[in-house]
Write a protein that holds these residues in place. Structure first.
Motif, mmCIF file in Angstrom:
data_model
loop_
_atom_site.group_PDB
_atom_site.id
_atom_site.type_symbol
_atom_site.label_atom_id
_atom_site.label_comp_id
_atom_site.label_asym_id
_atom_site.label_seq_id
_atom_site.Cartn_x
_atom_site.Cartn_y
_atom_site.Cartn_z
ATOM 1 N N MET A 1 0.848 -1.211 0.000
ATOM 2 C CA MET A 1 0.000 0.000 0.000
ATOM 3 C C MET A 1 0.878 1.254 0.000
ATOM 4 O O MET A 1 1.950 1.273 0.603
ATOM 5 N N TYR A 2 0.382 2.272 -0.687
ATOM 6 C CA TYR A 2 1.127 3.538 -0.731
ATOM 7 C C TYR A 2 0.967 4.278 0.593
ATOM 8 O O TYR A 2 -0.141 4.489 1.079
ATOM 9 N N GLN A 3 2.119 4.666 1.167
ATOM 10 C CA GLN A 3 2.101 5.373 2.446
ATOM 11 C C GLN A 3 2.519 6.829 2.319
ATOM 12 O O GLN A 3 2.381 7.600 3.262
ATOM 13 N N TYR A 4 3.026 7.202 1.124
ATOM 14 C CA TYR A 4 3.497 8.572 0.911
ATOM 15 C C TYR A 4 2.942 9.113 -0.408
ATOM 16 O O TYR A 4 2.723 8.359 -1.360
ATOM 17 N N ALA A 5 2.743 10.413 -0.416
ATOM 18 C CA ALA A 5 2.210 11.058 -1.620
ATOM 19 C C ALA A 5 3.103 12.220 -2.020
ATOM 20 O O ALA A 5 3.572 12.983 -1.157
ATOM 21 N N GLY A 6 3.344 12.352 -3.327
ATOM 22 C CA GLY A 6 4.041 13.516 -3.860
ATOM 23 C C GLY A 6 3.003 14.516 -4.323
ATOM 24 O O GLY A 6 2.163 14.205 -5.171
ATOM 25 N N VAL A 7 3.017 15.711 -3.736
ATOM 26 C CA VAL A 7 1.970 16.693 -4.029
ATOM 27 C C VAL A 7 2.565 18.006 -4.520
ATOM 28 O O VAL A 7 3.708 18.353 -4.207
ATOM 29 N N VAL A 8 1.762 18.731 -5.286
ATOM 30 C CA VAL A 8 2.070 20.112 -5.686
ATOM 31 C C VAL A 8 1.131 21.019 -4.923
ATOM 32 O O VAL A 8 -0.093 20.832 -4.970
ATOM 33 N N VAL A 9 1.694 21.980 -4.188
ATOM 34 C CA VAL A 9 0.867 22.839 -3.337
ATOM 35 C C VAL A 9 0.290 23.997 -4.141
ATOM 36 O O VAL A 9 0.857 24.438 -5.140
ATOM 37 N N ASN A 10 -0.851 24.472 -3.672
ATOM 38 C CA ASN A 10 -1.546 25.588 -4.333
ATOM 39 C C ASN A 10 -0.926 26.909 -3.893
ATOM 40 O O ASN A 10 -1.511 27.686 -3.147
ATOM 41 N N ASN A 11 0.278 27.150 -4.393
ATOM 42 C CA ASN A 11 1.023 28.372 -4.095
ATOM 43 C C ASN A 11 1.714 28.811 -5.383
ATOM 44 O O ASN A 11 2.431 28.024 -6.010
ATOM 45 N N ASP A 12 1.501 30.061 -5.800
ATOM 46 C CA ASP A 12 1.975 30.530 -7.106
ATOM 47 C C ASP A 12 3.469 30.817 -7.167
ATOM 48 O O ASP A 12 4.005 31.046 -8.255
ATOM 49 N N SER A 13 4.151 30.822 -6.051
ATOM 50 C CA SER A 13 5.574 31.179 -6.042
ATOM 51 C C SER A 13 6.409 30.171 -6.837
ATOM 52 O O SER A 13 6.242 28.954 -6.699
ATOM 53 N N VAL A 14 7.318 30.696 -7.660
ATOM 54 C CA VAL A 14 8.222 29.842 -8.443
ATOM 55 C C VAL A 14 9.121 29.032 -7.518
ATOM 56 O O VAL A 14 9.539 27.918 -7.842
ATOM 57 N N GLN A 15 9.414 29.587 -6.353
ATOM 58 C CA GLN A 15 10.319 28.927 -5.413
ATOM 59 C C GLN A 15 9.766 27.601 -4.878
ATOM 60 O O GLN A 15 10.534 26.746 -4.435
ATOM 61 N N VAL A 16 8.459 27.409 -4.914
ATOM 62 C CA VAL A 16 7.885 26.159 -4.401
ATOM 63 C C VAL A 16 7.326 25.308 -5.545
ATOM 64 O O VAL A 16 6.455 24.460 -5.341
ATOM 65 N N ASP A 17 7.850 25.525 -6.727
ATOM 66 C CA ASP A 17 7.405 24.764 -7.904
ATOM 67 C C ASP A 17 8.118 23.418 -7.951
ATOM 68 O O ASP A 17 9.038 23.196 -8.740
ATOM 69 N N LYS A 18 7.694 22.525 -7.079
ATOM 70 C CA LYS A 18 8.258 21.175 -7.042
ATOM 71 C C LYS A 18 7.286 20.239 -6.337
ATOM 72 O O LYS A 18 6.288 20.683 -5.757
ATOM 73 N N VAL A 19 7.590 18.966 -6.404
ATOM 74 C CA VAL A 19 6.736 17.958 -5.766
ATOM 75 C C VAL A 19 7.222 17.730 -4.341
ATOM 76 O O VAL A 19 8.382 17.364 -4.121
ATOM 77 N N PHE A 20 6.350 17.964 -3.363
ATOM 78 C CA PHE A 20 6.673 17.770 -1.952
ATOM 79 C C PHE A 20 6.119 16.420 -1.481
ATOM 80 O O PHE A 20 5.014 16.027 -1.869
#
Length: 733
Positions: A1-20
């Motif tokens: 079962m998957y225990q972790y998720a890679g997400v993109v946050v709803n924030n327009d800043s280029v600095q957070v343009d990655k999968v968390f």
């Protein structure tokens, strides 16, 4: 079962343009799936924000201090698996962020919190008895029986002039009740039946080739009036029989009423309509209809390409040559390219259709990336219109200083005499295109933009067509103080005024940006002209494509030179397309069509090719020039646009970027850097604009490196400078 998720946050800043990476809590394991919108704690303050699940993982390398997903927002995934693949491709291709791609796929109403619209409506519950058999209760009961589930209490009271107090009493004693129903914000208008037509030989052959071929991508090059729409509708019928869904893209909202009328007349009301003039609520409802599988056909502008059909079988891009299929906002996607991607990801068929295919698409057909289908005849056997080129220099020599040449004036007179309709085309709105002082040459310009102001006859103001700024008309030159202020140039308003003066009995309509601002204005103008309630339709490029009016026998092009001399490598292509398309509006019924093209460049090859409907000669000439000048489709162009209210900071910053980029690519013989230099329009809305143009074999890896380098170079002044990167922009101005 998957225990972790890679997400993109709803924030327009280029600095957070990655999968968390976030941990999925035990209570949500198995429920958090790809494409879901979830709530997560983000940042140092652990503020709860939306995020979108793009990846699922069984393990995580670093589990220390990892945060947990808080909750799931919706009862279904908003993104399909193929959407997630598309997002990853788009991010690289269009040099944008994950979130920009997600937002163009999901309607903005969802992230704004818009839900289904509901209302409490009245219905009957049990039979009347006792005193309730008397008035006013008996009448109220009967009215609600006849109009069950239609009105809420207040609406019912006003509509039928009934006592609200009596209605509430009946609810209290259980004779009536209110029920919650969903209110549809989309149009469920009924349309007259549009019967299926027997295809001619060319149309049937086209359908057979597409349906029987293992190939997926096709270009239908069919002259104006060749019946491409009927081909599309037949293909949609085949898809419906196979339980597959279809997307029909059109370039202009002005074409929506005609296409909707035909498709709903043929296939019924269950067709989604999706374009930018819809409200957030309407877009939400149409998107949900597609998502829930309630419709199998969608018609719309470029954003409709992202609608979430689960079993997509067909994408049609009508008038595929149109520049409006390319977005000028991030992500700067091209709907034709997105269709290519979806064609592969979802294994559907793609049809591009045009009487004047884009150079890029026709080139792809020549190298077998697209299967070319050519139709050289009109569907009903009608002749192509007769085209006359009028040299306006000769008109001046013959002392004709009117907007209309002798030929066009006579043509309008004759058409009106026969109760036939006329379309007049001028790709410039307004009354006068600029206002100038005849003594010193001063031109009234917008203070916020490097562009001349336009005079509109309906107000006492000059208007900027870029920022909307208005300035009161002055009869005195602010530069030299003289009173020799004069209006120059001609716009659609001026054409309308002149027609009303010369032909006072003619009924006119105008279709341009100014007359189509209001909702449903396109549909009103279309239906009014279609129903022959107007004699002359005057318009900009909105009237130049797709519209099918059987009673139009004359088309007049007021000034064919307007787009010819623009500083853009696509200027000749755009001119040819506009002239050919608008000419094709004439003679589409049983009556002969005529076209008068007025120009000061009568010998120009592009105008000559358009007048003779000679696409092949135009293409050969244009593709030869593109190859010699190293322009698309043989290379790519990356435009780096930087803008700022601080002109000195902007120039210093872009020159620094330019010098460093030259050094970075100096050993790459396949890439040329031009600039930096001011943009064609060097100031818009108080922002000065400069650009760098990179031309050549720009692969995705190189483009990504350039993007990262540019953003890194301006990070210290990022709040003061706007950066835009565009691959193969639709306009270089």
């Amino acid at each position: 079962m998957y225990q972790y998720a890679g997400v993109v946050v709803n924030n327009d800043s280029v600095q957070v343009d990655k999968v968390f990476t976030y941990k999925i809590p035990i209570s949500l394991i198995g429920s958090v799936l790809l494409g879901f919108r979830v709530k997560v704690p983000f940042g140092r303050g652990n503020r709860t924000i939306d995020a979108f699940v793009l990846e699922l993982r069984e393990q995580c390398d670093n589990v220390n201090n990892i945060k947990e997903i808080t909750s799931i927002c919706d009862d279904m995934p908003l993104l399909k698996i193929t959407d997630i693949e598309l997002i990853k491709i788009m991010k690289k291709k269009y040099l944008c962020t994950y979130l920009e791609c997600i937002k163009v796929i999901i309607p903005r109403g969802i992230t704004k919190g818009i839900k289904k619209k509901t209302a409490q409506v009245l219905t009957t519950l049990k039979q009347l008895e006792g005193k309730f058999l008397n008035e006013p209760y008996k009448n109220i009961y009967e009215l609600i029986q006849q109009n069950s589930m239609k009105y809420n209490k207040n609406e019912f009271s006003k509509m039928f002039n009934q006592s609200l107090s009596s209605t509430n009493t009946m609810i209290k004693y259980g004779f009536l009740e209110t029920k919650e129903v969903i209110i549809n914000r989309y149009s469920d208008k009924n349309y007259s039946s549009y019967e299926e037509k027997i295809l001619n030989e060319n149309q049937q052959k086209s359908v057979d080739i597409i349906m029987n071929s293992k190939l997926k991508k096709f270009l239908i090059y069919g002259v104006t009036g060749s019946g491409k729409t009927e081909i599309y509708m037949n293909l949609v019928s085949y898809m419906l029989k196979d339980n597959k869904q279809s997307i029909i893209l059109i370039p202009e909202i002005s074409l929506t009423p005609q296409m909707v009328e035909r498709f709903k007349g043929r296939f019924g009301r269950d067709i989604a309509v999706f374009h930018s003039r819809l409200s957030d609520g309407e877009r939400f409802d149409e998107w949900m209809r597609v998502k829930l599988g309630n419709v199998k056909i969608a018609i719309g502008a470029r954003s409709a390409i992202f609608l979430p059909f689960e079993n997509l079988g067909l994408i049609v891009i009508d008038e595929e040559h149109e520049a409006s299929y390319k977005s000028d906002r991030d992500p700067k996607f091209d709907a034709r390219e997105i269709a290519y991607m979806k064609c592969e990801l979802e294994s559907c068929k793609l049809i591009l259709g045009s009487a004047t295919p884009s150079i890029e698409s026709y080139y792809k057909a020549s190298i077998n990336e697209l299967k070319l289908i050519t139709i050289n005849e009109r569907a009903d056997g009608a002749a192509m219109p007769k085209v006359e080129i009028v040299d306006m220099r000769e008109e001046l020599m013959n002392n004709n200083r009117s907007i209309f040449s002798k030929s066009l004036h006579e043509g309008i007179t004759e058409s009106l005499r026969k109760n036939e309709q006329v379309i007049l085309f001028l790709n410039r709105r307004g009354f006068s295109t600029f206002v100038s002082c005849r003594k010193c040459g001063y031109v009234f310009k917008c203070k916020k933009c490097d562009i001349s102001l336009t005079y509109h006859n309906t107000s006492e103001y000059l208007t900027c067509h870029y920022c909307g700024e208005k300035e009161r008309i002055s009869k005195v030159c602010p530069s030299c103080g003289s009173s020799y202020v004069k209006y120059f140039g001609v716009g659609t308003e001026k054409i309308e005024q002149e027609i009303n003066r010369i032909f006072p009995s003619a009924k006119t309509l105008r279709m341009d940006f100014d007359t189509t601002r209001k909702k449903n204005s396109y549909e009103y103008i279309y239906n009014t002209f279609k129903n022959k309630q107007a004699d002359i339709l005057i318009g900009t490029q909105m009237v130049a494509k797709g519209l099918d009016f059987k009673n139009v026998t004359l088309v007049g092009v007021i000034a064919a030179d307007l787009s010819l001399n623009l500083p853009d490598y696509r200027a000749f292509e755009r001119t040819f397309q506009l002239l050919t398309q608008v000419s094709g509006r004439a003679g589409r019924g049983s009556k002969e069509g005529n076209v008068v093209i007025q120009t000061y460049s009568a010998d120009n090859l592009t105008i000559q090719y358009a007048a003779h409907n000679d696409y092949d000669s135009f293409y050969k000439n244009e593709i030869m020039m593109r190859k010699a000048m190293d322009y698309p489709p043989f290379t790519s162009i990356l435009v780096i646009n930087m803008s700022s209210e601080d002109e000195k900071l902007l120039i210093k910053s872009i020159q620094n970027v330019g010098e460093n980029l030259k050094y970075k690519i100096q050993n790459d013989d396949n890439i040329t850097l031009l600039g930096p230099c001011p943009c064609g329009i060097s100031k818009i809305k108080n922002f000065y604009r400069w650009q760098i143009i990179i031309k050549g074999n720009i692969e995705e890896i190189i483009a990504g490196e350039i993007k990262n380098f540019v953003y890194e170079s301006v990070k210290n002044v990022y709040n003061s400078i706007r950066v835009s990167l565009d691959i193969n922009p639709s306009s270089m101005i």
